[in-house]
Design an enzyme around this catalytic site. Structure first.
Site, PDB file in Angstrom:
ATOM      1  N   HIS A 284      -9.579   2.114  -7.092  1.00  0.00           N
ATOM      2  CA  HIS A 284      -8.577   2.711  -7.970  1.00  0.00           C
ATOM      3  C   HIS A 284      -7.716   1.583  -8.531  1.00  0.00           C
ATOM      4  O   HIS A 284      -7.840   0.431  -8.106  1.00  0.00           O
ATOM      5  CB  HIS A 284      -7.709   3.734  -7.228  1.00  0.00           C
TER       6      HIS A 284
ATOM      7  N   HIS B  99       0.820  -1.216   0.000  1.00  0.00           N
ATOM      8  CA  HIS B  99       0.000   0.000   0.000  1.00  0.00           C
ATOM      9  C   HIS B  99       0.850   1.260   0.000  1.00  0.00           C
ATOM     10  O   HIS B  99       1.764   1.418   0.825  1.00  0.00           O
ATOM     11  CB  HIS B  99      -0.909   0.027   1.228  1.00  0.00           C
TER      12      HIS B  99
END
Length: 278
Positions: A115, A60
């Site tokens: 996304h 991430h």
């Protein structure tokens, strides 16, 4: 049995807002704890099912989110960025199965914090089809001969995986109520389900097959600004297909990951050049 785990943050139970997923946000430290505990659940499930080694890749953002001191000490951790293979860094032919934890839906559609690699991309397509990070990382896993056994996240990404790959285990930890709103399982229950899902995935790893690969792909990325698309068009072999879209014809998955990473930097640069005058 060698197990690889890639962990993102947006698909973790109890997470739904940018404030939680961006370093410096008031909710970020809580999100780190939630991400670390779901990772530990997947690690535990893998070892319950007979794993001999587990490698975890922090996937991430800046890729240094997991709380190292609280991570299950039986696992090794790959972290930091940039990494050549991004969310699939550390995945090799030695692994028997890959588990994707905390994943999310692709850009341009519904899903919590949806996304594809960059929050700035409006869409990422392979051969005209919108793809998720799960799709691209599954392709990279296939280049190493590794099947994906588990995907966890919201109902949108798990539904997409169920349709595309019915043999892959999925664990829905929350239901999307908008881009930054969700109905989430309690984190403790989500961890129980992830541990069980990881167990199932590792136990049946020998029966799973990697996805099929092709000799060529057309990668198309829709940028946030014409400026970033102009920058991206400067990459050899690239061409503009619209004001903000750039297309690349590629012969291997490594180049797909590499060009996505480069385009993400160009998208950020193009947006900065615009906003500094606003």
């Amino acid at each position: 049995m060698h197990v690889y785990i890639s962990v993102d943050m947006e698909g973790i139970a109890g997470i739904a807002t940018l404030d939680q997923t961006v370093r410096g946000g008031t909710g970020y430290s809580r999100a780190q704890v939630l991400m670390t505990e779901e990772t530990n659940a997947a690690i535990a499930g893998a070892f319950d099912a007979g794993a001999t080694t587990v490698v975890v890749n922090d996937s991430h953002g800046s890729m240094d989110n997991l709380l190292h001191a609280d991570l299950d000490p039986r696992a090794r951790l790959v972290f930091g960025s940039p990494k050549m293979q991004c969310m699939a860094e550390g995945l090799t032919t030695e692994h028997d199965v890959a588990l994707f934890v905390g994943y999310h839906a692709p850009a341009g559609g519904p899903g919590v914090l949806a996304h594809t690699f960059s929050s700035l991309f409006a869409d990422v397509r392979l051969d005209g089809r919108t793809v998720s990070e799960t799709d691209v990382n599954t392709l990279y896993a296939a280049t190493q001969g590794v099947p994906v056994g588990l995907v966890t996240g919201d109902d949108i990404i798990c539904g997409l995986v169920d349709t595309a790959s019915p043999t892959t285990e999925t664990v829905v930890v929350k239901t999307a109520h908008g881009w930054s709103a969700t109905n989430s399982l309690p984190p403790t229950l989500a961890r129980e389900k992830i541990r069980e899902g990881a167990q199932r995935a590792v136990r049946k790893a020998d029966s799973l097959q990697p996805v099929e690969l092709r000799d060529e792909w057309v990668l198309e990325i829709v940028h946030p600004t014409t400026t970033s698309a102009e920058l991206a068009e400067g990459v050899p072999g690239s061409r503009r297909t619209s004001d903000r879209a750039v297309s690349h014809r590629l012969g291997n998955v490594e180049d797909i990951l590499g060009l996505i990473t480069v385009n993400a930097q160009m998208a950020s640069s193009g947006l900065r050049s615009l906003t500094k005058w606003m």
